[in-house]
Design an enzyme around this catalytic site. Sequence first.
Site, PDB file in Angstrom:
ATOM      1  N   GLY A   1       0.843  -1.194   0.000  1.00 31.30           N
ATOM      2  CA  GLY A   1       0.000   0.000   0.000  1.00 31.30           C
ATOM      3  C   GLY A   1       0.873   1.237   0.000  1.00 31.30           C
TER       4      GLY A   1
ATOM      5  N   HIS B   1      -3.992   1.085   7.999  1.00 36.38           N
ATOM      6  CA  HIS B   1      -2.632   1.638   7.999  1.00 36.38           C
ATOM      7  C   HIS B   1      -2.536   2.822   7.036  1.00 36.38           C
ATOM      8  CE1 HIS B   1       1.926   1.088   7.979  1.00 36.38           C
ATOM      9  NE2 HIS B   1       1.720   1.836   6.898  1.00 36.38           N
ATOM     10  N   GLU B   2      -3.098   2.656   5.840  1.00 32.86           N
ATOM     11  CA  GLU B   2      -3.041   3.740   4.840  1.00 32.86           C
ATOM     12  C   GLU B   2      -3.916   4.919   5.256  1.00 32.86           C
ATOM     13  OE1 GLU B   2      -0.701   3.406   3.014  1.00 32.86           O
ATOM     14  OE2 GLU B   2      -0.465   1.228   2.987  1.00 32.86           O
TER      15      GLU B   2
ATOM     16  N   GLN C   1       3.012   9.973   1.778  1.00 32.21           N
ATOM     17  CA  GLN C   1       4.319   9.307   1.690  1.00 32.21           C
ATOM     18  C   GLN C   1       5.087   9.713   0.437  1.00 32.21           C
ATOM     19  OE1 GLN C   1       2.501   5.215   2.418  1.00 32.21           O
ATOM     20  NE2 GLN C   1       4.423   5.035   3.542  1.00 32.21           N
TER      21      GLN C   1
ATOM     22  N   CYS D   1       6.349  -0.226   7.505  1.00 31.51           N
ATOM     23  CA  CYS D   1       5.932   0.974   6.776  1.00 31.51           C
ATOM     24  C   CYS D   1       7.108   1.478   5.960  1.00 31.51           C
ATOM     25  CB  CYS D   1       5.475   2.055   7.760  1.00 31.51           C
ATOM     26  SG  CYS D   1       4.927   3.579   6.951  1.00 31.51           S
ATOM     27  N   LEU D   2       6.853   1.824   4.715  1.00 29.98           N
ATOM     28  CA  LEU D   2       7.918   2.327   3.853  1.00 29.98           C
ATOM     29  C   LEU D   2       8.497   3.634   4.388  1.00 29.98           C
ATOM     30  CD1 LEU D   2       6.211   1.539   0.439  1.00 29.98           C
ATOM     31  CD2 LEU D   2       8.139   0.318   1.463  1.00 29.98           C
TER      32      LEU D   2
ATOM     33  N   HIS E   1      -2.255   7.218   7.552  1.00 33.92           N
ATOM     34  CA  HIS E   1      -1.347   8.193   6.918  1.00 33.92           C
ATOM     35  C   HIS E   1      -2.111   9.471   6.545  1.00 33.92           C
ATOM     36  CE1 HIS E   1       2.503   6.132   6.621  1.00 33.92           C
ATOM     37  NE2 HIS E   1       1.960   5.064   6.053  1.00 33.92           N
TER      38      HIS E   1
HETATM   39  O1  GNR Z   1       4.052  -2.677   2.460  1.00 33.92           O
HETATM   40  C1  GNR Z   1       3.479  -2.534   3.544  1.00 33.92           C
HETATM   41  N1  GNR Z   1       3.196  -3.644   4.285  1.00 33.92           N
HETATM   42  C2  GNR Z   1       2.345  -3.595   5.382  1.00 33.92           C
HETATM   43  C3  GNR Z   1       2.318  -4.705   6.228  1.00 33.92           C
HETATM   44  C4  GNR Z   1       1.486  -4.718   7.315  1.00 33.92           C
HETATM   45  C5  GNR Z   1       0.665  -3.650   7.572  1.00 33.92           C
HETATM   46  C6  GNR Z   1       0.692  -2.546   6.755  1.00 33.92           C
HETATM   47  C7  GNR Z   1       1.521  -2.522   5.656  1.00 33.92           C
HETATM   48  S1  GNR Z   1       1.512  -1.138   4.609  1.00 33.92           S
HETATM   49  C8  GNR Z   1       3.156  -1.179   4.036  1.00 33.92           C
HETATM   50  C9  GNR Z   1       3.424  -0.075   3.012  1.00 33.92           C
HETATM   51  C10 GNR Z   1       3.224   1.272   3.670  1.00 33.92           C
HETATM   52  O2  GNR Z   1       4.014   1.800   4.404  1.00 33.92           O
HETATM   53  N2  GNR Z   1       2.081   1.876   3.417  1.00 33.92           N
HETATM   54  O3  GNR Z   1       1.789   3.057   3.991  1.00 33.92           O
HETATM   55 NI    NI Z   2       2.947   3.177   5.828  1.00 33.53          NI
END
Ligand code: GNR
Ligand code: NI
Length: 179
Positions: A45, A135-136, A50, A93-94, A139
């Site tokens: 995601g 999670h997204e 980001q 998270c990236l 952000h």
């Molecule tokens: O690639 C991603 N893997 C992930 C694994 C578990 C819970 C959330 C994520 S999102 C993350 C990419 C990212 O940072 N998206 O904002």
């Molecule tokens: Ni993230």
Amino acid sequence: MLYEIQTYGKDVLRTDTKQIPEIDDSIKQIVSNMFETMYAAEGVGLAAPQVDKSIRLFVIDLSPLEENEEKRVFINPEIYAFGEEKGEYEEGCLSLPTIRETVTRPTTIRIKYQDLDGKLHDEAVDGFLARVIQHEYDHLEKTLFIDHLSSLKRSLLKKTLNKIASGEIEVEASENFEL
Ligand code: GNR
Ligand code: NI
């Protein structure tokens, strides 16, 4: 075109995001570039903040991991209900390279959003998709998964966070981060 992924310490990750009033060609271009950037970084995601854009948009593609999944675009999303049940999952998270921690979240949500055609959707979601959507969505709300950890766990991460913020920890695209 690949965007540069903004990491912990960048103001844009803590900046209010704006609704997208019209899905024009510039938004379509951003979505296309976000998918390209997400695949290059091997994420599942990616949210607009980001990639330095303070707008309410994220993309998800779980198809490398799950059958019958495809690319998804969420524009002006609103999570308007959370289920009672909570689950744990080790998130990455990236924007927080090298950090992985277990995060507790509701396992089911209800979300309204627009797709790339502007069409409105209203869906109940569970499983890994519900996890990644939350999670997204965080952000877009200026929240990172470390904000969900106990203060003890967060203080244990302080050194690493300071290294990320000072640029000492960088991610080579497609290295270092695995699901
Ligand atoms: O690639 C991603 N893997 C992930 C694994 C578990 C819970 C959330 C994520 S999102 C993350 C990419 C990212 O940072 N998206 O904002
Ligand atoms: Ni993230």
